[in-house]
Design a protein around this motif. Structure first.
Motif, PDB file in Angstrom:
ATOM      1  N   SER A  46     -24.793  17.888  -2.860  1.00  0.00           N
ATOM      2  CA  SER A  46     -24.502  19.247  -3.310  1.00  0.00           C
ATOM      3  C   SER A  46     -25.799  20.042  -3.325  1.00  0.00           C
ATOM      4  O   SER A  46     -26.848  19.533  -3.745  1.00  0.00           O
ATOM      5  CB  SER A  46     -23.894  19.252  -4.714  1.00  0.00           C
ATOM      6  N   ASN A  49     -15.687  27.138  -5.199  1.00  0.00           N
ATOM      7  CA  ASN A  49     -16.580  26.334  -4.358  1.00  0.00           C
ATOM      8  C   ASN A  49     -16.368  24.843  -4.594  1.00  0.00           C
ATOM      9  O   ASN A  49     -16.402  24.034  -3.655  1.00  0.00           O
ATOM     10  CB  ASN A  49     -18.040  26.710  -4.632  1.00  0.00           C
ATOM     11  N   GLN A  99     -27.027  33.220  -6.418  1.00  0.00           N
ATOM     12  CA  GLN A  99     -25.885  33.607  -5.599  1.00  0.00           C
ATOM     13  C   GLN A  99     -25.764  35.114  -5.423  1.00  0.00           C
ATOM     14  O   GLN A  99     -26.288  35.902  -6.211  1.00  0.00           O
ATOM     15  CB  GLN A  99     -24.600  33.065  -6.218  1.00  0.00           C
ATOM     16  N   ALA A 124     -16.144  31.791  -9.033  1.00  0.00           N
ATOM     17  CA  ALA A 124     -16.725  31.403  -7.745  1.00  0.00           C
ATOM     18  C   ALA A 124     -17.125  29.935  -7.744  1.00  0.00           C
ATOM     19  O   ALA A 124     -16.946  29.230  -6.739  1.00  0.00           O
ATOM     20  CB  ALA A 124     -17.930  32.288  -7.436  1.00  0.00           C
ATOM     21  N   LEU A 125     -17.681  29.454  -8.859  1.00  0.00           N
ATOM     22  CA  LEU A 125     -18.056  28.043  -8.950  1.00  0.00           C
ATOM     23  C   LEU A 125     -16.834  27.153  -8.766  1.00  0.00           C
ATOM     24  O   LEU A 125     -16.862  26.187  -7.990  1.00  0.00           O
ATOM     25  CB  LEU A 125     -18.718  27.761 -10.299  1.00  0.00           C
ATOM     26  N   TYR A 145     -25.147  28.765  -8.725  1.00  0.00           N
ATOM     27  CA  TYR A 145     -24.176  27.671  -8.795  1.00  0.00           C
ATOM     28  C   TYR A 145     -24.100  27.019  -7.419  1.00  0.00           C
ATOM     29  O   TYR A 145     -24.849  27.394  -6.494  1.00  0.00           O
ATOM     30  CB  TYR A 145     -22.791  28.150  -9.248  1.00  0.00           C
ATOM     31  N   ALA A 150     -23.608  26.155  -3.822  1.00  0.00           N
ATOM     32  CA  ALA A 150     -23.382  26.956  -2.612  1.00  0.00           C
ATOM     33  C   ALA A 150     -22.525  26.134  -1.654  1.00  0.00           C
ATOM     34  O   ALA A 150     -22.982  25.108  -1.135  1.00  0.00           O
ATOM     35  CB  ALA A 150     -24.712  27.334  -1.971  1.00  0.00           C
ATOM     36  N   LEU A 151     -21.295  26.562  -1.440  1.00  0.00           N
ATOM     37  CA  LEU A 151     -20.371  25.794  -0.606  1.00  0.00           C
ATOM     38  C   LEU A 151     -20.891  25.671   0.818  1.00  0.00           C
ATOM     39  O   LEU A 151     -20.879  24.585   1.404  1.00  0.00           O
ATOM     40  CB  LEU A 151     -18.995  26.457  -0.615  1.00  0.00           C
ATOM     41  N   SER A 155     -23.839  23.262   1.028  1.00  0.00           N
ATOM     42  CA  SER A 155     -23.405  21.887   0.765  1.00  0.00           C
ATOM     43  C   SER A 155     -22.658  21.307   1.963  1.00  0.00           C
ATOM     44  O   SER A 155     -22.834  20.133   2.315  1.00  0.00           O
ATOM     45  CB  SER A 155     -22.514  21.847  -0.482  1.00  0.00           C
ATOM     46  N   GLY A 172     -13.450  23.755  -2.734  1.00  0.00           N
ATOM     47  CA  GLY A 172     -13.793  23.580  -1.323  1.00  0.00           C
ATOM     48  C   GLY A 172     -14.451  22.237  -1.067  1.00  0.00           C
ATOM     49  O   GLY A 172     -14.173  21.575  -0.055  1.00  0.00           O
ATOM     50  N   LEU A 173     -15.332  21.804  -1.973  1.00  0.00           N
ATOM     51  CA  LEU A 173     -15.971  20.498  -1.817  1.00  0.00           C
ATOM     52  C   LEU A 173     -14.961  19.367  -1.996  1.00  0.00           C
ATOM     53  O   LEU A 173     -15.044  18.341  -1.308  1.00  0.00           O
ATOM     54  CB  LEU A 173     -17.110  20.351  -2.834  1.00  0.00           C
TER      55      LEU A 173
END
Length: 715
Positions: free
Chosen positions: A76, A281, A81, A277-278, A318, A320-321, A324, A284-285
Motif C-alpha cells: 500500500s 480506495n 491527496q 475517499a479512503l 490516505y 492512494a489507489l 498502490s 478498490g484494493l
C-alpha cells in the motif's frame, strides 16, 4: 558454487527491480505534494510555498511509511491527496483576503489533518466507518469530477504563475501559451501512457523525468536557469535555509479564531470527503487483491498517520489507489517497495527544499492537469454506461455548482437533489411486500371442522405484510389500497398489517394508520397490528396512543392470524359440524393405555433438550410450543388445543425435545410412557397401529399448514 551465484543474480535482479519500482512510486509521492502545495499557496500566499512544499513532501513520507508498514493491504502506498487540497484552495483564498499570512493557512491545514485523523480514529474505533458509504454514489462521482475540474484549472494556474479568470483567456492563447502548452503535452502523455497496457507501468514516471530532463537540456543549451526563472518557468527557487519544521505554538495561538469559524464548513467537508475517499480506495484494493480488508483497522491506521503529519501543517492524506495498484503492476508483493519510496520522499522533504524550487512549473502543473483530466474522463466513462439520465443531469448540476458557486455549495446541492430524487423514487415502491386473502393458517392446531369453517370464510380476513421505511408517500399508498378493499369486500372481519419487515415509520405515517383504522371500522372490521418492533410501538404510543387500544396489537403475525381466525370461528361457530367434522378420537382400547394428567396454567409440560420418552394427547385446554434460541430469545412455534398430539416427533424418533411446551390455561391430557408403548406393541399390535394412524393423520394436517406458510414466505 554455481547455485550460489545464481541465487546472487536473482537477488540482484530483485533489488534492481524494487529500486526502479520505488523510484517510480517516489516520483508521484514527491511530484503530487509539490503540485498541491503550488495549487494552494499561489499569489499572494507564495511566500509560504517553500515551507508548505517541505511540509507536504515530508508529511506524505511519514504517512506513506506508516501505512506501508502497518496496512493489511500489501503493498500500500499513501500520500497527501488532491480532493482535500481542492477544498482547501478557497480556504487559502479567504486567509489571503483576511490576514494574508501563509502561516495561517498551514495552521488551518494542520487542524484539517488533525480533525480528519481523530474522526477516522473514532469511526474505526466504533465501527461506524461504513455509514459514510450511504452517501449517494452519484454525488461522490460528481464530486470527483468537480475535483478534476478544479485540479485541471489549478494546473493551468500553477503553470502560468497566477489564478486565471475569463479575462485571462486571450493571454492564455497569446503570451502565456508557451508556459502551459508543454504541461498540456505532458498531461496528455501521462494519461495515454497510463491507459496503454502495452507500455511498462513505469512509463508515466519516466515521462515526468524525461520532461524535466528535456527542459534543462534546452535551458543549458540556449539560455540559463536565471533567465528561465525570470520568465516564470520555475516554481522557486526557494530562499536558502528553507527546511522542514513543525508549527510553533506561537504560530498556532496567533491564528484569528474567526478564520476557524469562517472556514469550519470547509474543514468538516475535508473530514467527510477524506473518509469517503479512503473507504472507496480501500474497496478498490479489496477488489484488486480478491481478499477482504479490515476497514475499521485501516481507518484507525490512517487516522494515526494524519495525526502524525498534522504538526507540520501538511495536507490530509490516505491510501492512494493508483499508486498502490502501480506497485502491484511493477511486481511488488511486499512492503519493501512502498517503504523505500517513502524513504526517498522523506530525504527529498528533509534535504531537498532548496532544490525542489527548481522544478519546472509545467511539470507540477502538468501533473495536476493529468490527474484532473483523468478524473473527469473516468466520470464521463461511468456516465456512458449509466442508463439513468438523472445521474448525468445531477453530475452536470453538481460540477456546474462547484465551478460557479463553490465546492461545499455544489456538494450540498448535489446531496439535496439526490435525496429528493431518492424520495420520489422510493415513494413509487409498493410498501406491501405481500397481500394475502383467501387462505389463512396460523400455527394453531385446529379440528377438521374448524379448518373447514376457516376455509369457507377466509376471505373475511386480509393480511398486508409491509416492507421498508414507511413515510407519508408510501403510507398514503397503503391507505388507498385499504380503502379500495373496504369498498369492494363484503363481510370483512379483520385487516392485519404486519410490520416485521418495516425498518421505520415517520410521524405522518403514524397518522395515516389512524385513517386506515377508521376505514376498517367503517365497514365493521378490526385493524390488527402485528410484528411491530419496540421502537415502532413506542413511536405509535407517543404519536397516537388511542390507536394502541383501539386496534388489536399482537407481537407476531402468527398471533395476529390466530386472533383473526378466532373472530371467524366466533362469528360462524354455528357452522361447525357437531361430530362428523371432528378428528377421530381415541378408542376405548387405546385410551386405556394412557393415564390422565392435569397441567396448571403457566406450567411447563415438555422442556427443550430433555429426552422424548412421553407422548401426550390434549383433552381440554391450550398449550404453546416455544423454541429457545442460543441467545435466550423465545420463538413461538405452534399452539395446541383439544384433540392435539404433543411430543410425538421425539417420542417416535427417539430424540430430544426441540422446544418447550407451556400451558396457556389449565390443561387436562392423556399421557403414554415409552415402556407402556413398547408393552402395547407386543401385547396388542392393532391398538399400536391405531395410535400410529391417528398421529400420522395429525402430522399430515400440520405439514399441510406448514407447506402453505413456507410457500407464502418464499413468494
Amino acid at each position: 558454487m554455481e547455485k550460489q551465484l545464481e541465487v546472487g543474480r536473482v537477488d540482484i535482479k530483485r533489488v534492481a527491480g524494487d529500486s526502479i519500482s520505488s523510484v517510480a512510486l517516489a516520483i508521484g509521492g514527491i511530484g503530487l505534494p509539490i503540485s498541491l502545495a503550488a495549487l494552494i499557496f499561489s499569489d499572494p500566499l507564495a511566500g509560504g510555498l517553500a515551507r508548505a512544499t517541505s511540509a507536504f513532501v515530508f508529511g506524505s513520507a511519514i504517512l506513506a511509511a506508516w501505512i506501508a508498514w502497518q496496512s493489511g493491504a500489501v503493498p500500500s502506498f499513501a500520500s497527501v491527496q488532491d480532493a482535500p487540497a481542492v477544498i482547501m484552495v478557497p480556504v487559502a483564498a479567504s486567509v489571503a483576503s483576511a490576514s494574508g499570512n501563509p502561516t495561517d493557512v498551514l495552521v488551518l491545514l494542520a487542524l484539517a489533518s488533525l480533525g480528519t485523523g481523530i474522526a477516522m480514529l473514532l469511526a474505526g474505533r466504533f465501527g461506524v466507518g461504513a455509514i459514510v458509504r450511504y452517501l449517494p454514489t452519484t454525488v461522490v462521482g460528481a464530486f470527483m469530477a468537480g475535483t478534476g475540474w478544479f485540479l485541471a484549472k489549478g494546473g493551468i494556474s500553477v503553470m502560468i504563475g497566477r489564478d486565471i479568470g475569463l479575462g485571462d483567456v486571450p493571454d492564455l492563447f497569446g503570451s502565456l501559451a508557451k508556459l502551459w502548452l508543454p504541461g498540456l503535452l505532458l498531461a496528455a502523455a501521462i494519461i495515454l501512457m497510463g491507459r496503454e497496457n502495452r507500455l511498462p507501468p513505469e512509463a508515466p514516471s519516466l515521462a515526468i523525468l524525461g520532461g524535466a530532463g528535456l527542459f534543462y537540456a534546452l535551458t543549458f543549451a540556449t539560455s540559463s536557469v536565471a533567465e528561465r526563472d525570470a520568465e516564470g518557468w520555475l516554481i522557486g527557487p526557494f530562499p536558502s535555509g528553507t527546511r522542514v519544521e513543525p508549527l510553533r505554538p506561537s504560530e498556532v495561538s496567533d491564528l484569528d479564531p474567526s478564520l476557524i469559524a469562517d472556514n469550519l464548513p470547509a474543514l468538516i467537508t475535508v473530514v467527510m470527503i477524506s473518509t469517503i475517499a479512503l473507504l472507496l480506495n480501500l474497496s478498490g484494493l479489496e477488489f484488486a487483491d480478491r481478499k477482504p480488508l479490515d476497514q475499521n483497522r485501516e481507518l484507525k491506521l490512517t487516522g494515526i498517520g494524519n495525526v502524525l503529519l498534522a504538526p507540520f501543517g501538511a495536507l490530509v492524506g490516505y491510501v492512494a489507489l493508483g499508486s498502490s495498484l502501480l506497485a502491484r503492476k511493477l511486481g511488488s508483493r511486499s512492503r519493501t517497495v512502498p517503504l523505500m519510496a517513502a524513504g526517498i520522499t522523506a530525504v527529498v522533504g528533509l534535504v531537498g527544499p532548496k532544490y525542489v524550487g527548481f522544478v519546472p512549473r509545467f511539470i507540477a502543473g502538468g501533473l495536476l492537469l493529468a490527474v484532473g483530466i483523468d478524473l473527469m474522463l473516468e466520470r464521463v466513462q461511468q456516465l456512458r454506461v449509466s442508463a439513468g439520465w438523472t445521474d448525468r443531469i445531477l453530475t452536470a448540476v453538481i460540477v456546474a455548482s462547484m465551478a460557479t458557486v463553490g465546492i461545499i455549495e455544489g456538494l450540498v446541492v448535489g446531496i439535496v437533489i439526490a435525496c429528493a430524487i431518492f424520495v420520489v423514487r422510493y415513494s413509487h415502491i409498493d410498501p406491501v411486500h405481500r397481500e394475502s386473502s383467501g387462505f389463512h393458517s396460523s400455527q394453531v392446531d385446529r379440528t377438521d371442522a374448524e379448518v373447514d369453517v376457516l376455509g369457507r370464510h377466509s376471505n373475511s380476513v386480509t393480511v398486508y405484510e409491509l416492507q421498508g421505511y414507511l413515510f407519508f408517500g408510501s403510507a398514503v399508498g397503503l391507505a388507498g389500497q385499504v380503502r379500495t378493499l373496504c369498498v369492494e369486500s363484503e363481510g370483512l372481519l379483520a385487516i392485519v398489517l404486519d410490520f416485521r419487515r418495516v425498518t421505520g415509520l415517520d410521524s405522518s405515517g403514524f397518522a395515516v394508520l389512524r385513517q386506515i383504522h377508521d376505514e376498517a371500522e367503517g365497514v365493521g372490521a378490526r385493524l390488527v397490528l402485528s410484528g411491530m418492533s419496540r421502537s415502532l410501538a413506542e413511536g405509535l404510543q407517543r404519536t397516537n396512543p388511542n390507536l394502541m387500544t383501539d386496534a388489536v396489537v399482537r407481537p407476531t403475525l402468527d398471533e395476529g392470524l390466530e386472533w383473526a381466525e378466532n373472530q371467524i370461528l366466533s362469528r360462524h361457530g354455528g357452522d361447525l359440524v357437531p361430530d362428523g367434522g371432528v378428528r377421530p378420537v381415541l378408542s376405548d382400547s387405546l385410551r386405556q393405555r394412557f393415564s390422565t394428567v392435569g397441567v396448571a396454567s403457566g406450567q411447563v409440560l415438555l422442556e427443550q433438550g430433555q429426552p422424548g420418552d412421553t407422548l401426550f394427547f390434549v383433552l381440554r385446554g391450550s398449550l404453546v410450543a416455544v423454541r429457545i434460541g442460543e441467545d435466550g430469545s423465545r420463538h413461538r412455534l405452534r399452539q395446541f388445543g383439544a384433540n392435539s398430539w404433543i411430543g410425538e416427533v421425539a417420542f417416535f424418533a427417539g430424540g430430544q425435545r426441540t422446544a418447550d411446551v407451556v400451558a396457556l390455561s389449565d390443561v387436562e391430557a392423556l399421557r403414554l410412557n415409552r415402556s407402556d408403548y413398547e408393552q402395547m406393541r407386543q401385547a396388542d399390535p392393532s391398538v399400536a397401529l391405531e395410535l400410529h394412524d391417528l398421529v400420522m393423520a395429525a402430522q399430515a394436517s400440520r405439514n399441510t399448514s406448514l407447506s402453505i406458510d413456507l410457500s407464502r414466505s418464499m413468494s
